[in-house]
Scaffold this active site. Sequence first.
Site, PDB file in Angstrom:
ATOM      1  N   GLY A   1      -4.417  -4.063   5.620  1.00  0.00           N
ATOM      2  CA  GLY A   1      -3.484  -3.877   7.041  1.00  0.00           C
ATOM      3  C   GLY A   1      -3.370  -2.535   7.583  1.00  0.00           C
TER       4      GLY A   1
ATOM      5  CB  SER B   1      -1.126  -0.223   1.590  1.00  0.00           C
ATOM      6  OG  SER B   1      -1.250   0.950   1.518  1.00  0.00           O
TER       7      SER B   1
ATOM      8  CE  LYS C   1      -7.372  -1.758   6.961  1.00  0.00           C
ATOM      9  NZ  LYS C   1      -7.669  -0.893   6.838  1.00  0.00           N
TER      10      LYS C   1
ATOM     11  CE  LYS D   1      -4.811   0.491  -0.017  1.00  0.00           C
ATOM     12  NZ  LYS D   1      -5.035   0.101   1.160  1.00  0.00           N
TER      13      LYS D   1
ATOM     14  CG  ASP E   1     -10.747  -0.296   4.616  1.00  0.00           C
ATOM     15  OD1 ASP E   1     -11.007  -0.544   5.967  1.00  0.00           O
ATOM     16  OD2 ASP E   1     -10.105   0.333   5.004  1.00  0.00           O
TER      17      ASP E   1
ATOM     18  CE  LYS F   1      -3.958   4.127   2.220  1.00  0.00           C
ATOM     19  NZ  LYS F   1      -5.264   3.111   2.362  1.00  0.00           N
TER      20      LYS F   1
ATOM     21  CG  ASP G   1      -8.325   2.827   1.028  1.00  0.00           C
ATOM     22  OD1 ASP G   1      -8.838   3.422   0.475  1.00  0.00           O
ATOM     23  OD2 ASP G   1      -7.150   2.491   1.416  1.00  0.00           O
TER      24      ASP G   1
ATOM     25  CD  GLU H   1      -8.807  -0.565   0.268  1.00  0.00           C
ATOM     26  OE1 GLU H   1      -8.502  -0.540  -0.136  1.00  0.00           O
ATOM     27  OE2 GLU H   1      -8.767  -0.659   2.156  1.00  0.00           O
TER      28      GLU H   1
END
Length: 372
Positions: free
Chosen positions: A292, A136, A264, A162, A240, A164, A189, A215
């Site tokens: 995570g 990530s 998670k 991934k 998420d 952000k 995400d 996400e």
Amino acid sequence: MRIHSVTLYHVRMPLVATFATSTHSRDQRDALIVEVRDTDGYIGWGEVVAGFAPHYSPETTITAEHVLADFLIPALFDGPVHHPGDFLDRVAWVRNHNMAKAGLEMALWDLYGKRLGRSLRDLLGGTRERVPVGVSVGLQESPQALVQVVAAYLEQGYRRIKLKIKPGQDVMFVRAVREAFPDVPLQVDANSAYDLETARTALRPLDDMNLLLIEQPLAYDDLWDHHKLQKEFRTPICLDESITSAEKARKAMEMDAARVINIKVGRVGGLTEAVRIHDLAAANKVPVWSGGMLETGIGRAANLALASLPNFRLPGDISATDRYYRLDITHERFALNDDGTITVPQGPGLGVRVNREALAFYTLHSMSYYAE
Ligand code: OSB
Ligand code: MG
């Protein structure tokens, strides 16, 4: 299991690299480490993933300490625990505080596994010995800088990236990475940075970039607007923050607000609930993957055990230890295998040993609680 005592350690650990999301940027991480000891001398470890500030969820390290000390630990001392799930039934009256519950439940699973000489992976019904993982990547200053950071992770052997994103740092950044690496499995995400109106226009070009998923673009507790957004996007929407229980997962799947679910352990209130969501998603043909929370070796071991279940069909945000910490609080360090996987611990319980010197080094304060 009769519990003799519980010790909580509030730790603060420097991160190898600053990690920035749409909500905030951090260069160190707080966590609450839970040590449970039973009357036979067995020890179990857990990790509360709530952060210093309530950016991701309403909980913080300190609210978790309060709820554990005043409600969850006293309930644990109330009588013997036959199975980690028992304890959760006993504290079902406590509303939310999922991360506090999950940290204590994790320690009970570790203890339970150690007593039986069985790994958490076996106890949860895991089927794989190694699990595919990705990385990530936090927000970077420019598309060029982002491409360089991604290149370095690909070089290290990560097979899924991934990114952000947030308003102003989205389409141009993702396009730069997609053009540099046309075939790499890629996902984004937003950590709730958009509202429906902005998302449907600003994120539109992402729908043509062959992403695995988008996400949590919208509000952290929303289902309905994600459903509306999904109707306009081919790319699967993954939730998420919004999925805090199996009940929420059911509703999200029923309304087509989550074609993929990020699981998670902390956010959903523990491993028992995480397995429930896994099973429910499998029954609905919805793939799940492990998120995570920049965990220490303790939480990372739990994530690996969980991610070995069969419906974890996408790579997890479970990177190697050196991506997070120079010195971890477990003796074991997790490394990336040549095939882009990390090996699931085999030993009893979580299968990791705590480095008490490192734990003491990072501890801001600790407190022990004893059964009567
Ligand atoms: O949204 O997945 C998230 C870290 C902290 C809070 C929220 C998130 C994350 C990550 C990190 O993406 C994933 C990791 O542990 O590597
Ligand atoms: Mg997320």
